[in-house]
Design a protein around this motif. Structure first.
Motif, PDB file in Angstrom:
ATOM      1  N   ASP A  55       0.818  -1.210   0.000  1.00  0.00           N
ATOM      2  CA  ASP A  55       0.000   0.000   0.000  1.00  0.00           C
ATOM      3  C   ASP A  55       0.857   1.267   0.000  1.00  0.00           C
ATOM      4  O   ASP A  55       0.414   2.322  -0.461  1.00  0.00           O
ATOM      5  N   ALA A  56       2.067   1.172   0.533  1.00  0.00           N
ATOM      6  CA  ALA A  56       2.934   2.346   0.596  1.00  0.00           C
ATOM      7  C   ALA A  56       3.312   2.856  -0.793  1.00  0.00           C
ATOM      8  O   ALA A  56       3.725   3.999  -0.947  1.00  0.00           O
ATOM      9  N   LEU A  57       3.145   2.008  -1.809  1.00  0.00           N
ATOM     10  CA  LEU A  57       3.491   2.414  -3.171  1.00  0.00           C
ATOM     11  C   LEU A  57       2.400   3.265  -3.823  1.00  0.00           C
ATOM     12  O   LEU A  57       2.646   3.892  -4.859  1.00  0.00           O
ATOM     13  N   GLU A  58       1.200   3.272  -3.244  1.00  0.00           N
ATOM     14  CA  GLU A  58       0.067   3.914  -3.916  1.00  0.00           C
ATOM     15  C   GLU A  58       0.292   5.387  -4.248  1.00  0.00           C
ATOM     16  O   GLU A  58       0.020   5.807  -5.388  1.00  0.00           O
ATOM     17  N   PRO A  59       0.795   6.218  -3.313  1.00  0.00           N
ATOM     18  CA  PRO A  59       0.993   7.633  -3.677  1.00  0.00           C
ATOM     19  C   PRO A  59       1.917   7.821  -4.875  1.00  0.00           C
ATOM     20  O   PRO A  59       1.642   8.643  -5.750  1.00  0.00           O
ATOM     21  N   GLU A  60       3.006   7.076  -4.929  1.00  0.00           N
ATOM     22  CA  GLU A  60       3.944   7.218  -6.043  1.00  0.00           C
ATOM     23  C   GLU A  60       3.349   6.694  -7.342  1.00  0.00           C
ATOM     24  O   GLU A  60       3.561   7.277  -8.421  1.00  0.00           O
ATOM     25  N   ILE A  61       2.569   5.618  -7.252  1.00  0.00           N
ATOM     26  CA  ILE A  61       1.903   5.078  -8.440  1.00  0.00           C
ATOM     27  C   ILE A  61       0.924   6.116  -9.008  1.00  0.00           C
ATOM     28  O   ILE A  61       0.869   6.350 -10.225  1.00  0.00           O
ATOM     29  N   ARG A  62       0.178   6.747  -8.136  1.00  0.00           N
ATOM     30  CA  ARG A  62      -0.765   7.771  -8.582  1.00  0.00           C
ATOM     31  C   ARG A  62      -0.029   8.958  -9.201  1.00  0.00           C
ATOM     32  O   ARG A  62      -0.477   9.533 -10.204  1.00  0.00           O
ATOM     33  N   ARG A  63       1.086   9.335  -8.612  1.00  0.00           N
ATOM     34  CA  ARG A  63       1.861  10.459  -9.159  1.00  0.00           C
ATOM     35  C   ARG A  63       2.398  10.128 -10.546  1.00  0.00           C
ATOM     36  O   ARG A  63       2.320  10.942 -11.476  1.00  0.00           O
ATOM     37  N   LEU A  64       2.952   8.924 -10.704  1.00  0.00           N
ATOM     38  CA  LEU A  64       3.495   8.526 -11.996  1.00  0.00           C
ATOM     39  C   LEU A  64       2.404   8.459 -13.066  1.00  0.00           C
ATOM     40  O   LEU A  64       2.602   8.894 -14.205  1.00  0.00           O
ATOM     41  N   ALA A  65       1.245   7.919 -12.708  1.00  0.00           N
ATOM     42  CA  ALA A  65       0.153   7.807 -13.667  1.00  0.00           C
ATOM     43  C   ALA A  65      -0.363   9.188 -14.073  1.00  0.00           C
ATOM     44  O   ALA A  65      -0.614   9.453 -15.254  1.00  0.00           O
ATOM     45  N   ALA A  66      -0.507  10.093 -13.095  1.00  0.00           N
ATOM     46  CA  ALA A  66      -1.020  11.431 -13.392  1.00  0.00           C
ATOM     47  C   ALA A  66      -0.049  12.228 -14.255  1.00  0.00           C
ATOM     48  O   ALA A  66      -0.460  13.132 -14.993  1.00  0.00           O
ATOM     49  N   ALA A  67       1.239  11.900 -14.168  1.00  0.00           N
ATOM     50  CA  ALA A  67       2.230  12.605 -14.980  1.00  0.00           C
ATOM     51  C   ALA A  67       2.175  12.193 -16.443  1.00  0.00           C
ATOM     52  O   ALA A  67       2.621  12.940 -17.322  1.00  0.00           O
ATOM     53  N   ARG A  68       1.614  11.006 -16.725  1.00  0.00           N
ATOM     54  CA  ARG A  68       1.581  10.498 -18.099  1.00  0.00           C
ATOM     55  C   ARG A  68       0.192  10.516 -18.717  1.00  0.00           C
ATOM     56  O   ARG A  68       0.060  10.504 -19.942  1.00  0.00           O
ATOM     57  N   LEU A  69      -0.834  10.518 -17.883  1.00  0.00           N
ATOM     58  CA  LEU A  69      -2.212  10.418 -18.367  1.00  0.00           C
ATOM     59  C   LEU A  69      -3.034  11.564 -17.803  1.00  0.00           C
ATOM     60  O   LEU A  69      -2.830  11.969 -16.655  1.00  0.00           O
ATOM     61  N   SER A  70      -3.975  12.059 -18.587  1.00  0.00           N
ATOM     62  CA  SER A  70      -4.817  13.159 -18.111  1.00  0.00           C
ATOM     63  C   SER A  70      -6.273  12.758 -17.938  1.00  0.00           C
ATOM     64  O   SER A  70      -6.987  13.358 -17.147  1.00  0.00           O
TER      65      SER A  70
END
Length: 295
Positions: A44-59
């Motif tokens: 679960d600790a990975l969730e914030p970074e996963i969301r950040r990476l996805a938001a940087a590539r997808l709108s």
């Protein structure tokens, strides 16, 4: 980034720390960017970074992200927690000696909570930090694959939308060239209608007839609608050739296309122009339907 679709799928597999990591990413249409994650316990600790990476590539898009962890002790293997089992056995013996219970069976003991541990829970509840970082790195590769899949689908959509724009241009030209738009054609129709209403011997005032024909021609003029339609088509082509997300702007243009086609139909003074306007509306509906898939 060229035109991209909001629909795509990616699956990547990798290994780290003796475990197999499987990422699956599924994306469908959405008004904004909506991420739903399904991660193993301890990740679960990975969730914030996963969301950040996805938001940087997808709108935009509804994105489902799942991680499966498979290892030597993962799904399919089991382990007995002997300390917990020993405590249950001791408690059972005490109850049996006191006459409060009968001797428990082996399957009964194994069914007690905490006695049996699956390999999945044993390996995933407390993953080592290197394994978490490896999973995060693997997610980056899965995200790359998803972006590529959405771009490939977007290229196909852009080609289809370009064809729809070509059809709109052809229909707009047909509407512009429709003979019913000329003042002479309107005057001739008006003369025939007036002649049918009047007696056979009553003359028609040509000056008044020309005046009425001019008024009707002005009301039926679609020059302004055709000019706006041409401008909207040019704007849509520019957006399809632009960089970045353009789906919302194309959707707005679709509404403008529809508004102009409705006005053309309402101003129509002949069946041929009405038919052209209706064909234009069909093409615009097809255009707008495909635009809903654009990021």
């Amino acid at each position: 980034m060229p035109v991209a679709s909001m629909t795509g799928f990616a699956r990547t597999e990798g290994e780290a720390a003796g475990a197999a990591l499987v990422w699956e990413l599924r994306s469908v249409n959405g008004k904004g960017l909506d991420l739903r994650l399904r991660l193993p316990p301890g990740f679960d600790a990975l969730e914030p970074e996963i969301r950040r990476l996805a938001a940087a590539r997808l709108s935009r898009g509804n994105l489902q992200i799942s991680l499966q962890l498979r290892g030597a002790s993962a799904p399919g293997s089991i382990a007995v927690n002997e300390d917990v089992l020993a405590r249950f056995v001791a408690l059972a013996d005490e109850l049996v000696r006191g006459g409060h219970a009968v001797q428990p069976s082996a399957d009964g003991l194994l069914a007690l909570r905490g006695v049996i541990e699956s390999g999945e829970s044993a390996s995933a509840t407390a993953p080592e930090e290197p394994l978490r970082q490896a999973a995060l790195h693997a997610f980056g590769g899965a995200l790359d694959a998803l972006v590529a899949a959405r771009a490939a689908e977007g290229a196909r959509l852009a080609e289809a939308l370009g064809l729809r724009l070509d059809e709109m241009e052809a229909l707009a030209s047909a509407a512009e060239a429709d003979p019913s738009r000329s003042a002479g054609a309107i005057a001739e129709r008006l003369r025939a209608q007036v002649g049918a209403l009047l007696s056979a011997g009553t003359p028609v005032d040509e000056a008044r007839l020309a005046q009425e024909a001019a008024i009707l021609a002005t009301k039926a003029d679609i020059r302004e609608e055709l000019d706006r339609l041409s401008a909207h088509i040019a704007a849509a082509r520019a957006l399809l050739a632009a960089e970045g997300p353009v789906g919302r702007k194309l959707d707005f243009l679709s509404q403008e296309f529809n508004r102009e086609s409705n006005t053309i139909c309402s101003k129509s003074n002949s069946s041929s122009l009405t038919r052209t306007g209706l064909e234009l509306k069909v093409v615009i509906d097809q255009f707008r339907e495909q635009v809903q898939n654009i990021e």
